[in-house]
Design an enzyme around this catalytic site. Structure first.
Site, PDB file in Angstrom:
ATOM      1  N   TYR A 128      37.752 111.344 100.826  1.00  0.00           N
ATOM      2  CA  TYR A 128      38.727 112.274 100.259  1.00  0.00           C
ATOM      3  C   TYR A 128      40.046 112.193 101.001  1.00  0.00           C
ATOM      4  O   TYR A 128      40.066 112.195 102.223  1.00  0.00           O
ATOM      5  CB  TYR A 128      38.195 113.723 100.304  1.00  0.00           C
ATOM      6  CG  TYR A 128      38.052 114.244  98.893  1.00  0.00           C
ATOM      7  CD1 TYR A 128      39.167 114.705  98.201  1.00  0.00           C
ATOM      8  CD2 TYR A 128      36.840 114.190  98.232  1.00  0.00           C
ATOM      9  CE1 TYR A 128      39.062 115.111  96.880  1.00  0.00           C
ATOM     10  CE2 TYR A 128      36.729 114.593  96.918  1.00  0.00           C
ATOM     11  CZ  TYR A 128      37.846 115.056  96.247  1.00  0.00           C
ATOM     12  OH  TYR A 128      37.735 115.437  94.946  1.00  0.00           O
TER      13      TYR A 128
ATOM     14  N   LYS B 179      46.240  96.789  82.409  1.00  0.00           N
ATOM     15  CA  LYS B 179      46.500  95.998  81.199  1.00  0.00           C
ATOM     16  C   LYS B 179      47.008  94.608  81.620  1.00  0.00           C
ATOM     17  O   LYS B 179      46.284  93.923  82.323  1.00  0.00           O
ATOM     18  CB  LYS B 179      47.422  96.774  80.266  1.00  0.00           C
ATOM     19  CG  LYS B 179      46.738  98.079  79.770  1.00  0.00           C
ATOM     20  CD  LYS B 179      47.605  98.921  78.849  1.00  0.00           C
ATOM     21  CE  LYS B 179      46.884 100.229  78.488  1.00  0.00           C
ATOM     22  NZ  LYS B 179      47.731 101.117  77.676  1.00  0.00           N
TER      23      LYS B 179
ATOM     24  N   ASP C 229      58.022 103.554  79.923  1.00  0.00           N
ATOM     25  CA  ASP C 229      56.569 103.430  80.055  1.00  0.00           C
ATOM     26  C   ASP C 229      56.217 101.968  79.800  1.00  0.00           C
ATOM     27  O   ASP C 229      56.271 101.490  78.674  1.00  0.00           O
ATOM     28  CB  ASP C 229      55.895 104.355  79.032  1.00  0.00           C
ATOM     29  CG  ASP C 229      54.370 104.288  79.092  1.00  0.00           C
ATOM     30  OD1 ASP C 229      53.833 103.362  79.744  1.00  0.00           O
ATOM     31  OD2 ASP C 229      53.721 105.160  78.471  1.00  0.00           O
TER      32      ASP C 229
ATOM     33  N   ARG D  78      41.464 100.063  86.747  1.00  0.00           N
ATOM     34  CA  ARG D  78      41.890 101.110  85.831  1.00  0.00           C
ATOM     35  C   ARG D  78      42.615 102.180  86.608  1.00  0.00           C
ATOM     36  O   ARG D  78      42.008 102.876  87.416  1.00  0.00           O
ATOM     37  CB  ARG D  78      40.652 101.713  85.165  1.00  0.00           C
ATOM     38  CG  ARG D  78      40.827 101.725  83.696  1.00  0.00           C
ATOM     39  CD  ARG D  78      39.718 102.228  82.895  1.00  0.00           C
ATOM     40  NE  ARG D  78      40.287 102.425  81.583  1.00  0.00           N
ATOM     41  CZ  ARG D  78      40.266 101.503  80.633  1.00  0.00           C
ATOM     42  NH1 ARG D  78      39.734 100.329  80.848  1.00  0.00           N
ATOM     43  NH2 ARG D  78      40.804 101.768  79.471  1.00  0.00           N
TER      44      ARG D  78
ATOM     45  N   GLU E 155      43.386 113.869  99.920  1.00  0.00           N
ATOM     46  CA  GLU E 155      44.494 114.612  99.293  1.00  0.00           C
ATOM     47  C   GLU E 155      45.734 114.545 100.187  1.00  0.00           C
ATOM     48  O   GLU E 155      45.648 114.686 101.403  1.00  0.00           O
ATOM     49  CB  GLU E 155      44.081 116.077  99.063  1.00  0.00           C
ATOM     50  CG  GLU E 155      43.158 116.215  97.870  1.00  0.00           C
ATOM     51  CD  GLU E 155      42.753 117.666  97.603  1.00  0.00           C
ATOM     52  OE1 GLU E 155      43.137 118.559  98.370  1.00  0.00           O
ATOM     53  OE2 GLU E 155      42.020 117.885  96.620  1.00  0.00           O
TER      54      GLU E 155
ATOM     55  N   THR F 248      50.262 101.788  83.446  1.00  0.00           N
ATOM     56  CA  THR F 248      48.872 101.609  83.821  1.00  0.00           C
ATOM     57  C   THR F 248      48.836 100.427  84.788  1.00  0.00           C
ATOM     58  O   THR F 248      49.829  99.703  84.936  1.00  0.00           O
ATOM     59  CB  THR F 248      47.985 101.241  82.612  1.00  0.00           C
ATOM     60  OG1 THR F 248      48.473 100.011  82.078  1.00  0.00           O
ATOM     61  CG2 THR F 248      48.020 102.306  81.530  1.00  0.00           C
TER      62      THR F 248
HETATM   63  C1  LIG Z   1      47.723 102.466  77.439  1.00  0.00           C
HETATM   64  C2  LIG Z   1      48.965 103.272  77.443  1.00  0.00           C
HETATM   65  C3  LIG Z   1      49.053 104.492  78.119  1.00  0.00           C
HETATM   66  C4  LIG Z   1      47.844 105.269  78.631  1.00  0.00           C
HETATM   67  O1  LIG Z   1      47.068 104.702  79.516  1.00  0.00           O
HETATM   68  P1  LIG Z   1      45.572 105.259  79.761  1.00  0.00           P
HETATM   69  O2  LIG Z   1      45.241 104.569  81.025  1.00  0.00           O
HETATM   70  O3  LIG Z   1      44.770 104.842  78.589  1.00  0.00           O
HETATM   71  O4  LIG Z   1      45.650 106.727  79.925  1.00  0.00           O
HETATM   72  C5  LIG Z   1      50.290 105.115  78.207  1.00  0.00           C
HETATM   73  N1  LIG Z   1      51.365 104.583  77.628  1.00  0.00           N
HETATM   74  C6  LIG Z   1      51.309 103.431  76.939  1.00  0.00           C
HETATM   75  C7  LIG Z   1      52.563 102.899  76.325  1.00  0.00           C
HETATM   76  C8  LIG Z   1      50.108 102.747  76.812  1.00  0.00           C
HETATM   77  O5  LIG Z   1      50.060 101.630  76.097  1.00  0.00           O
END
Ligand SMILES: *Cc1c(COP(=O)(O)O)cnc(C)c1O
Length: 416
Positions: free
Chosen positions: A53, A228, A199, A234, A55, A225
């Site tokens: 942990y 991807k 994003d 993850r 925090e 993220t």
């Molecule tokens: C995949 C995605 C997210 C969210 O990611 P998670 O890990 O699934 O919560 C946010 N914004 C965009 C543009 C995405 O493609």
């Protein structure tokens, strides 16, 4: 004394993981948000670090015993900062959506005006779509794409921004096959006094590889993220200018989260290390080349592609002229060894649960080392199946052919 293994303790789960491993090997995975993390990334993710942990942040924790955890998180932060060329990185976000929620929490009160791309145009749920908490708690105004060319409608973005003066202007998408023009968004944000948030969840690996323009220097805040195209564990992260550091860190912890997932943090450090190599640069550019090659094959087979093609890692195909719905096509393709997802296309007359399109992406196949020749094979297999979704013999045959193809391209992180 050695402890019992997973298959001894829980043969049921062990067997399911084994089957999933085989499935990920056997299938051509074309879901643009998916990838194969390396063995090194998986090892760090599943390590004893998750027992701890922590925090707080390095040097300012609420628990003792952080000698090594602090070093792990500091390494992850410094590697990510270097990789993207940013002042600050918060690497504790549990995933992409929580990273976005933290940005809202840092800068908005319930009822504030925000702006993002509408889901049916390719935007993400967390950019203010109604069913998301971001649409329910904030006054979200949504821009879309033009009907004529399915590209982002900057006239609409500017008009809505002037009218509604959003606190946050979100750009970035989850189903948009073209480059994002961050300079144009930045100009509009500046004019109306909004904070531009980019994003880059889907494309952070492309940006790290130099295969997509970077929002750094244009968007004050960047969320992503890590699993991807970046090919890490993850997780999620927020990158920002120094002036936003305190607000962002406070919003993630204690604002939104408790203890960080330290195994994930370590794996983000590993992924950032991998992403700084020449091999990763090649991979990033190959993703885009493969997407273009797959798009060309589909166009040669009379597919309708949203925006007419692709400049990134993904393709949206509108199957209306093939007389099959996205869902029926996606299910037939899955049986044939081609895993993709059904997806709405802009101005889709069909319902989201059975829309007109399918969404395809090349990150996972590129991670396996597939190239232009394989994209041609895959594209032609797709076309055959989409044109004959009820032909079981064809689907059988295609699945066999693609399993053989997959055998020739072992996937990272997969040990059969
Ligand atoms: C995949 C995605 C997210 C969210 O990611 P998670 O890990 O699934 O919560 C946010 N914004 C965009 C543009 C995405 O493609």
């Amino acid at each position: 004394m050695s402890e019992a293994t997973l298959s001894q303790v829980d043969p049921e789960i062990a067997s399911l993981i084994k089957k999933e491993t085989q499935l990920q090997h056997d299938r051509v995975r074309l879901i643009p948000s998916e990838n194969y993390a390396s063995r090194a990334v998986l090892e760090a993710t599943g390590s004893v670090l998750s027992n701890k942990y922590s925090e707080g942040y390095p040097g300012k924790r609420y628990y003792e015993g952080q000698q090594y955890i602090d070093e792990v998180e500091s390494l992850a932060i410094s590697r990510i900062k270097k990789l993207f060329g940013v002042d600050h990185a918060n690497v504790q976000c549990y995933s992409g959506s929580p990273a976005n929620f933290a940005v809202y929490f840092a800068y908005c009160k319930p009822g504030d005006s925000v702006m993002g791309m509408a889901l049916p145009s390719g935007g993400h749920l967390t950019h203010g779509w109604g069913v998301s908490v971001t649409g329910a708690f904030f006054k979200a105004h949504q821009y879309g794409v033009r009907k004529s060319d399915q590209r982002i409608d900057f006239d609409e973005v500017a008009k809505l921004a002037r009218e509604h003066k959003p606190k946050l202007l979100w750009c970035g998408a989850t189903a948009y096959p073209r480059l994002i023009d961050y300079a144009k968004f930045a100009e509009i944000a500046r004019e109306v006094g909004a904070i531009l948030v980019a994003d880059i969840a889907h494309i952070s690996g492309l940006i790290a590889a130099g295969a997509h323009p970077s929002p750094v220097g244009k968007a004050e805040i960047i969320t992503s993220t890590t699993h991807k195209t970046l090919r890490g564990p993850r997780g999620g992260m927020i990158l920002c200018d120094d002036k936003h550091k305190a607000a962002i860190d406070k919003a993630v912890f204690p604002g939104l989260q408790g203890g960080p997932h330290n195994g994930t943090t370590a794996a983000i450090a590993v992924a950032a290390h991998e992403a700084s190599t020449d091999a990763f640069k090649k991979y990033g550019h190959a993703i885009v080349q493969n997407a273009k090659a797959l798009a060309e094959t589909l166009l040669s087979r009379d597919f309708t592609l949203v925006t007419g093609g692709t400049e990134n890692h993904l393709i949206l195909a509108d199957l209306t002229n093939k007389n099959v719905s996205g869902k029926i096509a996606a299910k037939a393709l899955d049986r044939a060894g081609l895993v993709c997802n059904y997806n709405s296309v802009p101005f889709d007359p069909r319902k989201p649960f059975d829309p007109s399109g399918i969404r395809l992406g090349t990150p996972a196949v590129t991670s396996r080392g597939m190239g232009a020749a394989e994209m041609k094979v895959i594209g032609n297999c797709m076309a055959d199946v989409v044109e004959h979704p009820g032909d079981d013999a064809l689907i059988e045959r295609t699945a066999g052919q693609l399993r053989e193809l997959c055998d020739k391209f072992p996937a990272p992180g997969i040990q059969l």
